[in-house]
Design an enzyme around this catalytic site. Sequence first.
Site, PDB file in Angstrom:
ATOM      1  N   SER A  43     -46.575  17.496 -16.649  1.00 28.03           N
ATOM      2  CA  SER A  43     -46.392  16.386 -15.570  1.00 28.03           C
ATOM      3  C   SER A  43     -44.663  15.938 -15.339  1.00 28.03           C
ATOM      4  CB  SER A  43     -48.015  16.060 -15.227  1.00 28.03           C
ATOM      5  OG  SER A  43     -47.123  14.873 -16.513  1.00 28.03           O
ATOM      6  N   VAL A  45     -43.228  13.106 -13.654  1.00 29.50           N
ATOM      7  CA  VAL A  45     -43.093  12.230 -14.255  1.00 29.50           C
ATOM      8  C   VAL A  45     -42.463  12.194 -15.571  1.00 29.50           C
ATOM      9  CG1 VAL A  45     -42.993   9.340 -14.127  1.00 29.50           C
ATOM     10  CG2 VAL A  45     -43.976  10.789 -12.499  1.00 29.50           C
ATOM     11  N   CYS A  46     -43.884  12.543 -15.895  1.00 27.18           N
ATOM     12  CA  CYS A  46     -43.598  12.200 -17.356  1.00 27.18           C
ATOM     13  C   CYS A  46     -42.782  12.798 -18.497  1.00 27.18           C
ATOM     14  CB  CYS A  46     -44.887  12.424 -18.303  1.00 27.18           C
ATOM     15  SG  CYS A  46     -46.801  12.561 -17.604  1.00 27.18           S
ATOM     16  N   ALA A  47     -42.821  14.385 -17.631  1.00 34.22           N
ATOM     17  CA  ALA A  47     -41.544  15.347 -17.985  1.00 34.22           C
ATOM     18  C   ALA A  47     -40.334  14.524 -17.918  1.00 34.22           C
ATOM     19  CB  ALA A  47     -41.291  16.463 -17.883  1.00 34.22           C
ATOM     20  N   LEU A  50     -39.692  11.162 -20.787  1.00 35.72           N
ATOM     21  CA  LEU A  50     -39.521  11.893 -22.384  1.00 35.72           C
ATOM     22  C   LEU A  50     -38.888  12.747 -21.945  1.00 35.72           C
ATOM     23  CD1 LEU A  50     -43.481  12.380 -23.716  1.00 35.72           C
ATOM     24  CD2 LEU A  50     -41.926   9.940 -23.487  1.00 35.72           C
TER      25      LEU A  50
END
Length: 153
Positions: A43, A45-47, A50
């Site tokens: 996803s 924002v997660c990408a 991280l």
Amino acid sequence: MAVNVGDDAPDFELQDQHGAPVRLSGFRGGKNVVLVFYPLAFSGVCAGELSRLRDELPTLGGEDGVQVLAVSVDSMFALRAWSDREKFPFPLLSDFWPHGGTAERYGVFDGGKGVALRGTFIIDTEGVVRWKVVNAIPDARDIGEYRKALAGL
């Protein structure tokens, strides 16, 4: 039940993206831990979050004194595909079953959506939570705050 600053971090053992068990207490006496809960692999924002952790890991203490552990409800197979694609150098841990059990123990599981909120816990070498932030699912965290918290340990 929420985990707060000053609490002993609840221990857990989860499989990483390669199927290897990772136990939080295994870092006691050795490394501070940045425990990052995120909703889902692949996803946007997660990408971004991280990838920024991956790129700035050396400025956080890198491999020497800081261990990043990233946790989502994804299966280890999805995490492996994502980690291979993004070249994450830290373990992606699967909180798949019981579904969200570790996130729930830390007070960051959204039962209505079935995913973790964006919770980060900085845990010192003695296993004590020294800093935390919990953001709503759409709200990215500021890695600069991680840096400040780690510098204070």
